[in-house]
Structures are given as structure tokens and as C-alpha cells.
Write a protein that holds these residues in place. Structure first.
Motif, mmCIF file in Angstrom:
data_model
loop_
_atom_site.group_PDB
_atom_site.id
_atom_site.type_symbol
_atom_site.label_atom_id
_atom_site.label_comp_id
_atom_site.label_asym_id
_atom_site.label_seq_id
_atom_site.Cartn_x
_atom_site.Cartn_y
_atom_site.Cartn_z
ATOM 1 N N ASP A 13 0.852 -1.186 0.000
ATOM 2 C CA ASP A 13 0.000 0.000 0.000
ATOM 3 C C ASP A 13 0.885 1.232 0.000
ATOM 4 O O ASP A 13 2.112 1.127 0.058
ATOM 5 C CB ASP A 13 -0.935 -0.003 1.215
ATOM 6 N N GLU A 32 -4.713 0.311 -4.492
ATOM 7 C CA GLU A 32 -4.447 -1.124 -4.537
ATOM 8 C C GLU A 32 -5.720 -1.935 -4.785
ATOM 9 O O GLU A 32 -5.650 -3.109 -5.187
ATOM 10 C CB GLU A 32 -3.764 -1.594 -3.253
ATOM 11 N N PHE A 80 0.809 -1.048 -9.390
ATOM 12 C CA PHE A 80 -0.221 -2.054 -9.113
ATOM 13 C C PHE A 80 -0.630 -2.816 -10.367
ATOM 14 O O PHE A 80 -0.898 -4.020 -10.312
ATOM 15 C CB PHE A 80 -1.437 -1.407 -8.458
#
Length: 277
Positions: free
Chosen positions: A75, A190, A210
């Protein structure tokens, strides 16, 4: 060495470090391996940041007198929390607009190097062209201010929005700025990659790291950010203010080396990750 940590684990790691050392965590210059190389613990996103750091660790670090311990985070909040708490020496995952927002909202006192690489923002869609996106279409976009503006500007470049300025958010969009009446669904970056294929979503704007981590490619995207020239979204190494040790300075230098530039270009030849110009 690469190790993955979660948001929940970070506080425990930091607490252990503080209690084990009697509240005095050694600085990067005080930690050495069995060969006398200075250990630098760096937090990073798994792809491409940790991957680039691993290349440095395996090919360049030893000759430069450093040894990297790479902590992976999934994250965007945790790496700065860990840096602020002192459980890592530096992190490599963020760009200037994100860091400036973090400093303003969290009070962090960090310094940083110059940009090493950039991952273009990309928007994925079930539609074949921008013209096919319907009026009132659903756009999935990040909920963090720095990257949300980046996504809105990408939509402006594509002609889907108009007159976006640096203060614009999805909540402040006027009818004139949003002539197609697009509907925005905000979520954590995310999470967005997980809903990109949802048939209810007409367009999902994804962060480069991501989408790479999910095995996606910008070549399959409907929209891709132009990253030529100067770009504020280049990612860099960051450390606590006043704590740029010799080892951290050495790592920053290695990240800007010709060897790293060549590695990035060869590993992502289609431009999913590009070294800074």
C-alpha cells in the motif's frame, strides 16, 4: 534480501525495534554485515521498486560498501509510516505530489533525492475507444488527492473532461468540466486493479506499480499517460530529514547509475517503467 510487510505488521516491527534496542534504534551507518558493508533497510513497492533495488543489491551494492535489506509494502501509506517510526532507513516508492500531500497532512519531516524512474498512469476499459464511453459512464479512480488529480488530467488529455486545474477533485467537478456526466467511484489504488474488469466499470485508472504487480501492461490500456520531458510523478528515494547517511547517499547514487538505467530499459522495453531523462 526482500521481505514483505503489511500495514498491521509495521507497528509491531517498529515497536520490537524500539524495545529490543532500549528505545535507541541504530542508524544506517551503525549497522554492518559480516563483510563490513553498511546495511540499509529500504521500504518499497514490490514492482518495480523492490525489483530495481534487488538488482542494485545483487550487482552494485557490495562494491559500493552497502548491503540492502528490502522491505516490501503493498500500500502507499505504510512505507512512510515505517520511515517516520524508524523501522526502515529510507523508502523508494513515491513521487513529489504524493510526498508533499503526506507532509502536509501527516507532518512528516522527510528529504528526498531526484527522480529515478516513472510509471505511466493508465486507464483500462471494456470499450474499444474513448468515443465508446457512454454519457454517465462509471470511472474508477483513486481516492488520494495527489494521484486523483493525475487521473483527472489523463481524462482531460483524452477529451473526457475539460479545464481541470490543480485544485480539481471528483467532488468539485462542475457540469462544464464534466460534459459527459461521468460518474466517479473512488477507492484505494491497490483496490482499483481488482475491479478493473468489472463490467459495471467503464474505465479504471490504475497506478503503474499495481497494474504491473497484477501482470497487466500499459499496451493493453485505453489511455496511457505521456511521461516524456519533465514529469512531477517520477519516483525517488526518501529518508528522514537530517539523516542522509553516507550509505543512503551511496544508494541514491547507485539508483541513478547507468547500470540501473539500462536495467530498467531492458526489463520494461515497452515503457511500463521508464528511467528519468
Amino acid at each position: 534480501m526482500r521481505q514483505k510487510l503489511s500495514l498491521a505488521a509495521t507497528g509491531a516491527v517498529a515497536l520490537f525495534a524500539l524495545t529490543a534496542c532500549g528505545g535507541d534504534t541504530p542508524s544506517a551507518e551503525e549497522n554492518t554485515n559480516e563483510n563490513g558493508a553498511t546495511i540499509v533497510t529500504v521500504g518499497a513497492s514490490p514492482v518495480p521498486h523492490a525489483q530495481i533495488l534487488e538488482f542494485v543489491d545483487e550487482n552494485l551494492a557490495a562494491d559500493a560498501g552497502i548491503d540492502l535489506e528490502i522491505e516490501e509494502f503493498d500500500d502507499y501509506q505504510t512505507p512512510n509510516i515505517a520511515l517516520d517510526e524508524g523501522s526502515i532507513d529510507a523508502n523508494y516508492y513515491q513521487h513529489l505530489p504524493w510526498l508533499e500531500d503526506q507532509v502536509a497532512t501527516k507532518g512528516y519531516e522527510f528529504e528526498h533525492g531526484t527522480g529515478v524512474h516513472i510509471e505511466p498512469y493508465a486507464a483500462f476499459s471494456q470499450h474499444a475507444s474513448v468515443e465508446d464511453i457512454p454519457d454517465g459512464g462509471v470511472v474508477a479512480i483513486t481516492n488520494d488527492p495527489a494521484n486523483q488529480l493525475r487521473g483527472l488530467k489523463l481524462l482531460e488529455e483524452a477529451g473526457l473532461l475539460e479545464n481541470i486545474d490543480d485544485e480539481t477533485t471528483v467532488l468539485s467537478l462542475t457540469d462544464s468540466q464534466n460534459p459527459k456526466g461521468l460518474q466517479f467511484e473512488e477507492n484505494q489504488p491497490e483496490v482499483l486493479v481488482q475491479i478493473a474488469g468489472d463490467p459495471k466499470v467503464d474505465l479504471a485508472i490504475l497506478n503503474g506499480n499495481f497494474l504491473l504487480q497484477a501482470g497487466m501492461k500499459t499496451s493493453d490500456a485505453l489511455l496511457v499517460e505521456d511521461v516524456s520531458g519533465e514529469n512531477p510523478y517520477a519516483n525517488f528515494l526518501a529518508w528522514r530529514a537530517g539523516e542522509q547517511t553516507e550509505a543512503i547517499a551511496t544508494l541514491d547514487e547507485l539508483l541513478h547509475s547507468d547500470e540501473v538505467r539500462e536495467y530498467i530499459t531492458e526489463t520494461w522495453p515497452n515503457g511500463d517503467v521508464s528511467p528519468t531523462e
